[in-house]
Design a protein around this motif. Structure first.
Motif, PDB file in Angstrom:
ATOM      1  N   SER A   1      -4.924 -24.373  -1.393  1.00 47.04           N
ATOM      2  CA  SER A   1      -5.479 -24.304  -0.039  1.00 47.04           C
ATOM      3  C   SER A   1      -6.152 -22.954   0.187  1.00 47.04           C
ATOM      4  O   SER A   1      -5.673 -21.926  -0.278  1.00 47.04           O
ATOM      5  CB  SER A   1      -4.335 -24.500   0.951  1.00 47.04           C
ATOM      6  OG  SER A   1      -4.838 -24.488   2.251  1.00 47.04           O
TER       7      SER A   1
ATOM      8  N   THR B   1      -2.052 -24.342   5.994  1.00 45.25           N
ATOM      9  CA  THR B   1      -1.940 -25.689   6.564  1.00 45.25           C
ATOM     10  C   THR B   1      -0.509 -25.914   7.037  1.00 45.25           C
ATOM     11  O   THR B   1       0.426 -25.292   6.526  1.00 45.25           O
ATOM     12  CB  THR B   1      -2.312 -26.782   5.532  1.00 45.25           C
ATOM     13  OG1 THR B   1      -1.405 -26.688   4.433  1.00 45.25           O
ATOM     14  CG2 THR B   1      -3.731 -26.608   5.022  1.00 45.25           C
ATOM     15  N   LYS B   2      -0.385 -26.805   8.002  1.00 38.88           N
ATOM     16  CA  LYS B   2       0.945 -27.047   8.572  1.00 38.88           C
ATOM     17  C   LYS B   2       1.742 -28.068   7.771  1.00 38.88           C
ATOM     18  O   LYS B   2       2.957 -28.088   7.818  1.00 38.88           O
ATOM     19  CB  LYS B   2       0.810 -27.543  10.025  1.00 38.88           C
ATOM     20  CG  LYS B   2       0.418 -26.427  10.991  1.00 38.88           C
ATOM     21  CD  LYS B   2       0.428 -26.878  12.433  1.00 38.88           C
ATOM     22  CE  LYS B   2      -0.752 -27.757  12.762  1.00 38.88           C
ATOM     23  NZ  LYS B   2      -2.043 -27.060  12.906  1.00 38.88           N
ATOM     24  N   GLY B   3       1.055 -28.929   7.050  1.00 34.49           N
ATOM     25  CA  GLY B   3       1.731 -29.973   6.274  1.00 34.49           C
ATOM     26  C   GLY B   3       2.413 -30.978   7.180  1.00 34.49           C
ATOM     27  O   GLY B   3       2.072 -31.115   8.354  1.00 34.49           O
TER      28      GLY B   3
ATOM     29  N   GLU C   1      -2.098 -32.586   4.786  1.00 34.80           N
ATOM     30  CA  GLU C   1      -2.802 -31.813   5.816  1.00 34.80           C
ATOM     31  C   GLU C   1      -3.672 -32.701   6.697  1.00 34.80           C
ATOM     32  O   GLU C   1      -3.865 -33.880   6.442  1.00 34.80           O
ATOM     33  CB  GLU C   1      -3.649 -30.723   5.158  1.00 34.80           C
ATOM     34  CG  GLU C   1      -4.856 -31.227   4.393  1.00 34.80           C
ATOM     35  CD  GLU C   1      -5.313 -30.211   3.349  1.00 34.80           C
ATOM     36  OE1 GLU C   1      -6.185 -29.404   3.653  1.00 34.80           O
ATOM     37  OE2 GLU C   1      -4.783 -30.262   2.199  1.00 34.80           O
TER      38      GLU C   1
ATOM     39  N   HIS D   1      -2.190 -36.641   8.567  1.00 39.09           N
ATOM     40  CA  HIS D   1      -1.676 -36.252   7.250  1.00 39.09           C
ATOM     41  C   HIS D   1      -2.400 -37.039   6.169  1.00 39.09           C
ATOM     42  O   HIS D   1      -2.317 -38.270   6.144  1.00 39.09           O
ATOM     43  CB  HIS D   1      -0.170 -36.518   7.163  1.00 39.09           C
ATOM     44  CG  HIS D   1       0.603 -35.843   8.244  1.00 39.09           C
ATOM     45  ND1 HIS D   1       0.774 -34.476   8.302  1.00 39.09           N
ATOM     46  CD2 HIS D   1       1.234 -36.340   9.345  1.00 39.09           C
ATOM     47  CE1 HIS D   1       1.473 -34.160   9.384  1.00 39.09           C
ATOM     48  NE2 HIS D   1       1.775 -35.275  10.037  1.00 39.09           N
TER      49      HIS D   1
ATOM     50  N   GLU E   1      -8.032 -29.253   6.934  1.00 41.60           N
ATOM     51  CA  GLU E   1      -7.285 -28.103   7.455  1.00 41.60           C
ATOM     52  C   GLU E   1      -7.245 -26.943   6.449  1.00 41.60           C
ATOM     53  O   GLU E   1      -7.299 -25.777   6.834  1.00 41.60           O
ATOM     54  CB  GLU E   1      -5.854 -28.596   7.733  1.00 41.60           C
ATOM     55  CG  GLU E   1      -5.047 -27.774   8.681  1.00 41.60           C
ATOM     56  CD  GLU E   1      -3.627 -28.351   8.812  1.00 41.60           C
ATOM     57  OE1 GLU E   1      -3.389 -29.516   8.368  1.00 41.60           O
ATOM     58  OE2 GLU E   1      -2.752 -27.656   9.338  1.00 41.60           O
ATOM     59  N   GLY E   2      -7.184 -27.277   5.172  1.00 36.59           N
ATOM     60  CA  GLY E   2      -7.050 -26.244   4.142  1.00 36.59           C
ATOM     61  C   GLY E   2      -8.353 -25.554   3.775  1.00 36.59           C
ATOM     62  O   GLY E   2      -8.359 -24.677   2.917  1.00 36.59           O
TER      63      GLY E   2
END
Lengths: 239, 239, 239, 239
Positions: A232, A236-238, B122, B147, B170-171
């Motif tokens: 990444s 990221t929050k995952g 993500e 996700h 997001e990444g």
């Protein structure tokens, strides 16, 4: 820049009409008009070991020119895979005339690459439809070939990235005669004219187009992109 | 209209996370949201005889949907050739997610179809970049998947005929997530989302896109063009 | 679906050759073959108030067909801007023959839209080069018009989004005769044939192409995207 | 080769933040990194007579670079028409950042050229999606700008002839940041970055892209095609 001109080199040895026109083979005539102080030109033919396309030759080739017709099936699948890999790495590829049915062109296109054809020695007129394209530099609005094999639509190719020449044929057909594609890091140009029983590769317009195409297709100084698992670049929050 | 949903159907039988989401397989969920009074939907999976893609099934299929991942190599080359032939004849093909690496997609594209990827669960946001396209009907300016697996550029595909969706991850990556191609008489749509460990095929936007794509990819009533030797349509002078 | 057929309607009133072929105007013939139970067809002509393209007509038109030739300059710039705005909002636009030089087509293309032309009543043969396209449904590999005006390359248009028909002309030229473009939410089709001194719009193939094009160009149910200042969708760190 | 860098040159004189970054104007910085032994670089600005784009300047310019923002409306329609004419004749045009809303870009595109925007000084990451393109030579897989204005999709432009860069923005949007078009004999490149309150034109990657673009956009040695009435090239039977 290193150019390799590949030719099947069969018609020239068997058909006296062709021998008369190209006594040393089509490849020698093409190599002849491409040679200049800036470029290194080699030739390779089907009946050489590895079809003349050894690892060493392929690795050092910037632009490969391909002419084949009656012996497409004799080209080894392994060599075709190596040529394809080199195109994806950035090597330019110029496919001429009946090369539309070569393994390398078909595998890069994903279609049948079939077309209509007729050997009647009729007139062909090639019109420039993309006047911005460097491949057309020095070419007028159109040029004529008095006697050529006809290739007619439908030409079963993917939608070209660029359409440069359209042919008019005396017998009533049209054809997308100059088209470009991108595959991986490599650039491809298909150019229609060049039937072996006509002196097409002595035509100054045909020569100019191929000279231009070689310059256009030459590779950038660029690595292949990195593929596969990637870290990444942002947090990221995952899940 | 006859639709066939093909699925590798392996993850669902081995990985409990996937089993929980798709107890009857991804293909059943996709078939479920495609069924309506106008269309006939069948499923086919890798471990059936001829992978469920018999001559009879293929000949009567108007649009084929393809999901595969870990077992691309187990798909027989002969079946891949038959599917390719049907695409050239006009059958629509919708390739989902990890199907980018399937034999059928790679052979129709002519490139490596490689990409960057990351399984970090993500956020993905898909933006519509072609608001004229019927595949986007009913979809807002963008939609989000909380996700998903990341797929990032460079995506090693030919220049798409049409670019419909672009993904933001997001990444930090972007991706051409919805692209179309024409091959022969057939239309192809590649659509990125659909990692097996996320409930992506229950998402209403994803379902709407695939429903739209099926309509868009359905074949015309048209024969394949005639290829090969052709009589002149006009009088030619010859040589 | 609401279709409006717009015609300059001048030649038909002044040139007896044209009056004989189209006594009620080209627009009436086109409206005639488009009418069916699913569509509503209106006509509009240059000499009506606001050229027949009032706010109300434009707002309710799904697909607009445009034929003009000698009086392009008499079309008001204000109406052209309103038509353009409607195309960007999603209205389909089908531009016929000498409409290539209309204000509306030139402003949507951004080029001169110039071409070569000749009135010699020569033969035209239109070849299908995109057999996947719904505009070609019901059309063979090619169709012929015995007598038409010639339009020849170079046609100064942007690279088409899709190239559907290529014309062969008896006099030696070729032309990109059926091309599509996307502008905003709208779809545009330019179709070459239709010189006023020939009965081209009575030809069944020409009619079928225009019928197909109307279906293809009809708008999606979609809003225009939101443009302008936008709130962030994710937290940003700023400077 | 003669390059002209055109700049509106207003922000730099009124906004101290911009003055600090570009004390002599954005045009001087761009001219500075383009100058080398092979090229001649001039500048021109809005408040000069004829905006600095006299007949003489335009006729001798091979590639024109355009930066404008708050004063698009002050550019005279007559000059815009002359610039457009020169593009059709072959002059390259490179449109930067807020130039997306310039009269010259909008008239060449035929669309609104609208987009989403946000001034939040957020991070932008530009990904190369066409590794074959000479405009990407010397650029890695991506490059980052720590602080830029956001431009987001939908970007209301025609389908690009080539898509070279895609941007990822910290705030959640994506954008087609490097796109090419052909118009007449001329080549156009739109490149997104370059907000006046950030030192973007000092970035080495941005500079390299613009240097590459100038080479790519330079005109061929080619006349404009001949348009208008054309004699037959073959004998026709007529009516």
């Amino acid at each position: 820049m290193n150019i390799t001109v590949w030719n099947e080199y069969r018609h020239e040895k068997k058909n006296p009409v062709v021998t008369d026109i190209y006594p040393d083979g089509i490849h020698q005539v093409i190599a002849g008009f491409l040679k200049n102080s800036d470029v290194n030109v080699k030739t390779a033919t089907l009946d050489e070991a590895e079809h003349g396309l050894t690892e060493d030759v392929l690795t050092t080739t910037d632009v490969l020119i391909w002419w084949g017709h009656v012996a497409h099936d004799e080209v080894s699948d392994e060599i075709v895979q190596k040529v394809k890999q080199r195109v994806l790495e950035g090597m330019g590829l110029i496919v001429l005339h009946s090369g539309h049915f070569s393994k390398i062109f078909k595998t890069l296109m994903g279609t049948s690459c079939d077309l209509k054809w007729r050997e009647a020695g009729e007139k062909e007129r090639l019109w420039v439809v993309d006047p911005t394209h460097p491949i057309t530099e020095g070419i007028g609005e159109y040029f004529e070939l008095d006697h050529e094999e006809m290739y007619g639509e439908h030409f079963d190719i993917p939608v070209p990235d660029e359409l440069i020449f359209l042919s008019w044929f005396e017998g009533g057909e049209v054809f997308r005669s100059g088209v470009t594609y991108k595959r991986g890091n490599g650039k491809i140009f298909y150019f229609r004219p060049g039937h072996e029983t006509h002196p097409t590769y002595y035509n100054k317009n045909v020569q100019k187009v191929i000279q231009n195409a070689v310059k256009w297709a030459s590779p950038l100084k660029r690595e292949r992109p990195v593929y596969g698992n990637a870290q990444s670049l942002e947090t990221t929050k995952g899940e």
